[in-house]
Motif scaffolding. Structure first.
Motif, PDB file in Angstrom:
ATOM      1  N   GLY A   1       0.813  -1.215   0.000  1.00  0.00           N
ATOM      2  CA  GLY A   1       0.000   0.000   0.000  1.00  0.00           C
ATOM      3  C   GLY A   1       0.843   1.259   0.000  1.00  0.00           C
ATOM      4  O   GLY A   1       0.468   2.280   0.545  1.00  0.00           O
ATOM      5  N   GLU A   2       2.053   1.110  -0.620  1.00  0.00           N
ATOM      6  CA  GLU A   2       2.982   2.236  -0.517  1.00  0.00           C
ATOM      7  C   GLU A   2       2.687   3.358  -1.499  1.00  0.00           C
ATOM      8  O   GLU A   2       3.213   4.445  -1.352  1.00  0.00           O
ATOM      9  CB  GLU A   2       4.423   1.745  -0.729  1.00  0.00           C
ATOM     10  CG  GLU A   2       4.766   1.324  -2.173  1.00  0.00           C
ATOM     11  CD  GLU A   2       4.345  -0.081  -2.486  1.00  0.00           C
ATOM     12  OE1 GLU A   2       4.702  -0.608  -3.536  1.00  0.00           O
ATOM     13  OE2 GLU A   2       3.656  -0.682  -1.605  1.00  0.00           O
ATOM     14  N   ASP A   3       1.903   3.125  -2.530  1.00  0.00           N
ATOM     15  CA  ASP A   3       1.675   4.145  -3.557  1.00  0.00           C
ATOM     16  C   ASP A   3       0.199   4.450  -3.691  1.00  0.00           C
ATOM     17  O   ASP A   3      -0.646   3.551  -3.618  1.00  0.00           O
ATOM     18  CB  ASP A   3       2.192   3.672  -4.926  1.00  0.00           C
ATOM     19  CG  ASP A   3       3.704   3.629  -4.975  1.00  0.00           C
ATOM     20  OD1 ASP A   3       4.310   4.409  -4.222  1.00  0.00           O
ATOM     21  OD2 ASP A   3       4.243   2.831  -5.755  1.00  0.00           O
ATOM     22  N   PHE A   4      -0.078   5.740  -3.912  1.00  0.00           N
ATOM     23  CA  PHE A   4      -1.393   6.127  -4.399  1.00  0.00           C
ATOM     24  C   PHE A   4      -1.324   6.068  -5.920  1.00  0.00           C
ATOM     25  O   PHE A   4      -0.458   6.675  -6.533  1.00  0.00           O
ATOM     26  CB  PHE A   4      -1.754   7.565  -3.972  1.00  0.00           C
ATOM     27  CG  PHE A   4      -2.218   7.663  -2.560  1.00  0.00           C
ATOM     28  CD1 PHE A   4      -3.469   7.196  -2.200  1.00  0.00           C
ATOM     29  CD2 PHE A   4      -1.405   8.248  -1.587  1.00  0.00           C
ATOM     30  CE1 PHE A   4      -3.906   7.311  -0.888  1.00  0.00           C
ATOM     31  CE2 PHE A   4      -1.835   8.359  -0.288  1.00  0.00           C
ATOM     32  CZ  PHE A   4      -3.088   7.883   0.067  1.00  0.00           C
ATOM     33  N   ILE A   5      -2.263   5.377  -6.553  1.00  0.00           N
ATOM     34  CA  ILE A   5      -2.223   5.215  -8.004  1.00  0.00           C
ATOM     35  C   ILE A   5      -3.516   5.759  -8.584  1.00  0.00           C
ATOM     36  O   ILE A   5      -4.611   5.465  -8.069  1.00  0.00           O
ATOM     37  CB  ILE A   5      -2.045   3.739  -8.392  1.00  0.00           C
ATOM     38  CG1 ILE A   5      -0.728   3.216  -7.794  1.00  0.00           C
ATOM     39  CG2 ILE A   5      -2.070   3.567  -9.910  1.00  0.00           C
ATOM     40  CD1 ILE A   5      -0.552   1.735  -7.981  1.00  0.00           C
ATOM     41  N   LEU A   6      -3.410   6.560  -9.621  1.00  0.00           N
ATOM     42  CA  LEU A   6      -4.595   7.068 -10.296  1.00  0.00           C
ATOM     43  C   LEU A   6      -5.303   5.896 -10.957  1.00  0.00           C
ATOM     44  O   LEU A   6      -4.739   5.189 -11.785  1.00  0.00           O
ATOM     45  CB  LEU A   6      -4.199   8.115 -11.343  1.00  0.00           C
ATOM     46  CG  LEU A   6      -5.344   8.972 -11.886  1.00  0.00           C
ATOM     47  CD1 LEU A   6      -5.933   9.828 -10.777  1.00  0.00           C
ATOM     48  CD2 LEU A   6      -4.832   9.864 -13.009  1.00  0.00           C
ATOM     49  N   THR A   7      -6.552   5.669 -10.549  1.00  0.00           N
ATOM     50  CA  THR A   7      -7.289   4.479 -10.950  1.00  0.00           C
ATOM     51  C   THR A   7      -8.530   4.882 -11.718  1.00  0.00           C
ATOM     52  O   THR A   7      -9.230   5.804 -11.319  1.00  0.00           O
ATOM     53  CB  THR A   7      -7.701   3.664  -9.710  1.00  0.00           C
ATOM     54  OG1 THR A   7      -6.532   3.334  -8.998  1.00  0.00           O
ATOM     55  CG2 THR A   7      -8.443   2.411 -10.105  1.00  0.00           C
ATOM     56  N   CYS A   8      -8.800   4.206 -12.829  1.00  0.00           N
ATOM     57  CA  CYS A   8      -9.979   4.490 -13.648  1.00  0.00           C
ATOM     58  C   CYS A   8     -11.036   3.434 -13.345  1.00  0.00           C
ATOM     59  O   CYS A   8     -10.789   2.231 -13.487  1.00  0.00           O
ATOM     60  CB  CYS A   8      -9.622   4.480 -15.132  1.00  0.00           C
ATOM     61  SG  CYS A   8     -11.023   4.859 -16.199  1.00  0.00           S
ATOM     62  N   LEU A   9     -12.180   3.876 -12.889  1.00  0.00           N
ATOM     63  CA  LEU A   9     -13.278   2.971 -12.567  1.00  0.00           C
ATOM     64  C   LEU A   9     -14.284   3.061 -13.702  1.00  0.00           C
ATOM     65  O   LEU A   9     -14.861   4.125 -13.933  1.00  0.00           O
ATOM     66  CB  LEU A   9     -13.905   3.403 -11.237  1.00  0.00           C
ATOM     67  CG  LEU A   9     -14.947   2.473 -10.620  1.00  0.00           C
ATOM     68  CD1 LEU A   9     -14.304   1.164 -10.199  1.00  0.00           C
ATOM     69  CD2 LEU A   9     -15.561   3.156  -9.403  1.00  0.00           C
ATOM     70  N   GLU A  10     -14.459   1.993 -14.471  1.00  0.00           N
ATOM     71  CA  GLU A  10     -15.328   2.018 -15.640  1.00  0.00           C
ATOM     72  C   GLU A  10     -16.480   1.047 -15.453  1.00  0.00           C
ATOM     73  O   GLU A  10     -16.276  -0.098 -15.024  1.00  0.00           O
ATOM     74  CB  GLU A  10     -14.561   1.615 -16.905  1.00  0.00           C
ATOM     75  CG  GLU A  10     -13.523   2.619 -17.343  1.00  0.00           C
ATOM     76  CD  GLU A  10     -12.954   2.268 -18.694  1.00  0.00           C
ATOM     77  OE1 GLU A  10     -13.115   1.109 -19.131  1.00  0.00           O
ATOM     78  OE2 GLU A  10     -12.361   3.153 -19.326  1.00  0.00           O
ATOM     79  N   PRO A  11     -17.705   1.446 -15.809  1.00  0.00           N
ATOM     80  CA  PRO A  11     -18.820   0.504 -15.771  1.00  0.00           C
ATOM     81  C   PRO A  11     -18.856  -0.335 -17.042  1.00  0.00           C
ATOM     82  O   PRO A  11     -18.313   0.065 -18.068  1.00  0.00           O
ATOM     83  CB  PRO A  11     -20.047   1.417 -15.691  1.00  0.00           C
ATOM     84  CG  PRO A  11     -19.608   2.618 -16.446  1.00  0.00           C
ATOM     85  CD  PRO A  11     -18.127   2.783 -16.176  1.00  0.00           C
TER      86      PRO A  11
END
Length: 838
Positions: A100-110
């Motif tokens: 859990g060391e990084d914050f990652i830009l995550t794309c949540l797609e339906p």
């Protein structure tokens, strides 16, 4: 892609599955509320909405909850809410990694509605954007079809990884520029662009996870600049919340159109890039139906991206103006240049520029790319700029107080008229108008009242002007009227109408004011001529009206021009003489005549001989000096010359009293607060010098004049009143000022041989008696005949000067005649008096 069953680590608040690049997710509505199921295999992780939200960055949790809100159609989720992106998903930051060391830009797609399982309300994909973008980039680069040049930078180490196409566009081989760092890029790039990228504003936007675009210039290997449109965003943060990894792509601006076409085929994976394009893009098929529209185009048209596709372009664009122009441009294959249309959006009419580009290499043929740019603000700014230019032009060519043309515009119109007089059917008359007493009103009633008076006067001047005439304000209290086609009679008639118009009072602030005008008229007939010369002629005629008593009209004539040319020449000669110190002193002797004729002094008289004009009489240049404000400077020159002469006499043992003429205005000049000190400084001995002042200049002496006279007396200078008897208050001058000598004006001397010699003799007797009673020395000036000399002597006049006794002589001639070691015994030959003539 390898997908492993995820595990949730409550201690770190992160997904503990390693190397997970993409996960499926499903939304299940249960009795206890919505649940999120991650993964597709048995043992998938099931979380309630609160636990699922804990995986994300605190600032993004509210957006997640809105996105996953369940409405009447659960499969659509919150995609129709205004807070969500117009894309098919939402971008959120998540802690994703083994520790859990990084914050990652995550794309949540339906998922698409058709793919929704009956057991679940909605399903979709959850994937790391950095991994997805890396895969998309590798795929496109391997295919060799992407026009973009991708890059990423590790902010912790500064390492910069760029694609081969990026190097190629800068003239480098694929294996060059290795290794490459962010600092290396900064050295290759324009300093302004580096500063923009590193600015606090840009860094703040990146830190929030926003997509950032900017223009950057990088130096080509051959030395020229290559301009890129760059897009980038942060895709990884460290546990402290600081960005650790950026990904981006650069677009060579020369290939923007090609790029848009290629990006349209890959928009599912590159929606973020399209979001950042600065203009709306619409692709039409051969039937003018929309096959693609980017988010900016959707925003401009007011429709959603899905709702736009498949519709006719004119159904999508609510055009109020320019529809026919756009339709004609779409039908014309050779059309070039933009088309302007107006749309109504949010109740406001917007101006859009539409650029049409046929898409090259389109398999179906007939596709057209429309680029929409909202130029409403630019158009409004352009109109404001035009208005500002018009205002500036008006200010530059008009008098702001009256709104009338100023001298510059008037001269331009006059010059245009002189070059084409046939346009008005004849010559032109110029009226130069000056208000005689405006300055007095300005000094007594104040500037505000005087300005209001000028405004009212301008309106009165405009009344009755014939069609085609021009009224201009050229100075504080001067106006000019141009009368095209007017002859001398019409011009004079109009001028007298103006004079009579101002015989009526002007009413301002419960007060009546009267203005009088002096007008000069100049005429010009036939083509050609000089506007400046014509205006100067009218101005000279106006000054002649002032000299004639004001409130009158004068028509310019060659004689008036000659007088003013002579006056101007004399004024220039005075300036040259002061600059070059070319004035000379002449001396006229004074004589005591009580017992014989004895030299008792001399009067210093200033003379000027100009190289161009020759000798100029004081009677001519003194009035010019008074008008031009040169009197004080000339008086200083007299003092200087007299001081040099007396210093030379003193060195040679010569002591002769000298009278120096000083204009009364010099006593009142601010720069001469202590005239006695100036006289002493130039070497004028108080025991030998008499200061002569004209009586007319001392009719009403001011405080500074009185102090200067008292100071002169206290130092030891004697004060004489020149031209005595011609002033307004001769007795008052003698009573109030420290006078030691009076010089009887030559008009009284000439009267002794005039038509009434008895009255003249009585006046002379009275003046001499008064001088004797007051203890003043009297001297008669202008003695030119033996008869005058005899009468004056009989009446007891003690001293005289004049042509009969001795003419003014140059310094050298005066010294030779009167100051030699054996001077001649007499200056004149009179009955009963021996001596040599002058």
């Amino acid at each position: 892609m390898v997908v492993r069953t995820p595990r949730f680590d409550p201690a770190s608040g992160a997904l503990a599955s390693a190397c997970v690049g993409e996960l499926s997710w499903r939304l299940r509505i249960g009795a206890a509320g919505p649940l999120i199921v991650l993964g597709c295999a048995p043992g998938d992780l099931t979380l309630d909405l609160a636990a699922f939200a804990q995986l994300f960055h605190p600032d993004d949790r509210a957006d997640l909850c809105r996105f996953l809100s369940v409405g009447p159609a659960p499969a659509r989720l919150g995609l129709d809410l205004p807070e969500t992106s117009s894309a098919r998903g939402i971008l959120l930051r998540m802690r994703w990694g083994a520790g859990g060391e990084d914050f990652i830009l995550t794309c949540l797609e339906p998922a698409e509605p058709a793919a929704v399982s009956p057991r679940f309300s909605a399903s979709g994909r959850l994937f790391r954007l950095d991994a997805a973008l890396q895969v998309a980039r590798s795929t496109l680069e391997n295919a060799g079809i992407t026009p973009t040049s991708s890059w990423n930078v590790d902010l912790r180490s500064g390492a910069l990884n760029v694609s081969a196409s990026w190097k190629e566009r800068l003239g480098y081989s694929p294996d060059a520029l290795e290794p490459l760092s962010h600092d290396d890029w900064a050295r290759m790039s324009h300093p302004e662009d580096v500063a923009g990228f590193d600015s606090p504003e840009t860094r703040a936007r990146l830190r929030r996870g926003a997509l950032v675009q900017h223009l950057s210039r990088s130096r080509h290997r051959l030395g020229h600049w290559v301009t890129f449109l760059s897009f980038c965003r942060a895709v990884r943060w460290d546990p402290s919340g600081e960005m650790s990894f950026l990904m981006g792509c650069d677009l060579d601006m020369t290939a923007v159109s090609t790029l848009e076409g290629e990006l349209a085929r890959e928009r599912d994976r590159l929606t973020t890039i399209l979001d950042a394009l600065p203009s709306g893009k619409i692709v039409l098929d051969a039937q003018d139906r929309v096959v693609f529209a980017n988010p900016e185009a959707s925003a401009l048209t007011g429709f959603g991206a899905v709702a736009v596709c498949g519709r006719a372009v004119f159904d999508v664009l609510p055009i109020e103006e320019g529809r026919a122009d756009l339709a004609a441009a779409m039908e014309d294959p050779g059309h070039s240049g933009p088309v302007l249309i107006r749309l109504r959006r949010a109740g406001r009419l917007r101006l859009l520029q539409v650029d049409l580009v046929p898409l090259p290499g389109d398999p179906g043929g007939g596709r057209l790319l429309l680029s929409l740019s909202d130029i409403t603000t630019l158009h409004d700014l352009g109109q404001q700029l035009e208005q500002s230019i018009d205002n500036a032009r008006f200010i530059a060519t008009h008098d702001l107080m009256t709104g009338l043309p100023d001298r510059y515009l008037m001269m331009r119109r006059l010059g245009e008229r002189l070059t084409r007089p046939e346009a008005e059917g004849g010559g032109i008359a110029v009226l130069c108008i000056d208000f005689d007493n405006h300055r007095l009103i300005n000094d007594t009633l104040g500037h505000e009242t005087a300005d209001q008076l000028i405004k009212s006067a301008a309106k009165r001047l405009e009344q009755g002007l014939p069609e085609g005439a021009l009224l201009a304000r050229t100075n504080e209290d001067e106006f000019v009227v141009l009368l095209p086609g007017a002859d001398a009679l019409a011009a004079e008639s109009r001028s007298w109408d103006i004079v009579r118009a101002f015989a009526r009072p002007m009413r301002l602030q419960r007060r009546q004011c009267f203005l009088t005008v002096s007008i000069g008229v100049a005429l010009h007939a036939g083509p050609g001529g000089c506007a400046e010369a014509l205006l100067r002629a009218a101005d000279m005629a106006m000054h002649q009206s002032k000299a004639r008593g004001r409130n009158t009209v004068t028509l310019f004539s060659p004689e008036i021009g000659a007088q003013f040319e002579r006056r101007t020449a004399v004024a220039q000669a005075l300036h040259r003489a002061l600059e070059e110190s070319s004035f000379e002193l002449h001396l006229q002797p004074k004589f005591d005549v009580r017992e014989g004729i004895r030299l008792i002094g001399a009067e210093a008289l200033l003379r000027l001989t100009d190289a161009e004009l020759g000798p100029i009489s004081p009677a001519e240049f003194i009035p010019v000096a008074e008008v031009d404000g040169l009197v004080s400077a000339i008086d200083l020159e007299v003092m200087r010359l007299a001081g040099m002469m007396m210093a030379d006499w003193a060195a040679r043992g010569i002591r002769l009293p000298l009278a120096v003429n000083i204009n009364a205005t010099t006593l009142d000049a601010p720069g001469h607060v202590d005239l006695a000190e100036r006289l002493l400084r130039v070497g004028l001995d108080p025991e030998q010098v008499t200061v002569e002042l004209t009586e007319t200049g001392l009719a009403a002496p001011g405080l500074r004049q009185r102090r200067n006279l008292e100071r002169l007396r206290d130092v030891g200078y004697k004060i004489a009143i020149d031209d005595f008897g011609t002033g307004q208050s001769a007795l008052g001058v003698l009573q109030s000022l420290p006078v030691a000598e009076i010089k009887i004006d030559r008009s009284f001397v000439r009267g002794l041989e005039g038509p009434e010699p008895g009255r003249a003799r009585a006046l002379m007797r009275a003046i001499l008696a008064m001088a004797g009673a007051l203890g003043l020395r009297a001297i008669a000036e202008g003695v030119e005949t033996e008869a005058q000399f005899s009468i004056l002597k009989e009446e007891g006049c003690p001293a005289m000067q004049g042509f009969l006794l001795g003419r003014p002589l140059s310094l050298r001639s005066f010294e030779a005649r009167y100051l030699t070691e054996e001077p001649r015994p007499r200056a004149i030959v009179l009955a009963g008096i021996g001596g040599s003539g002058a």
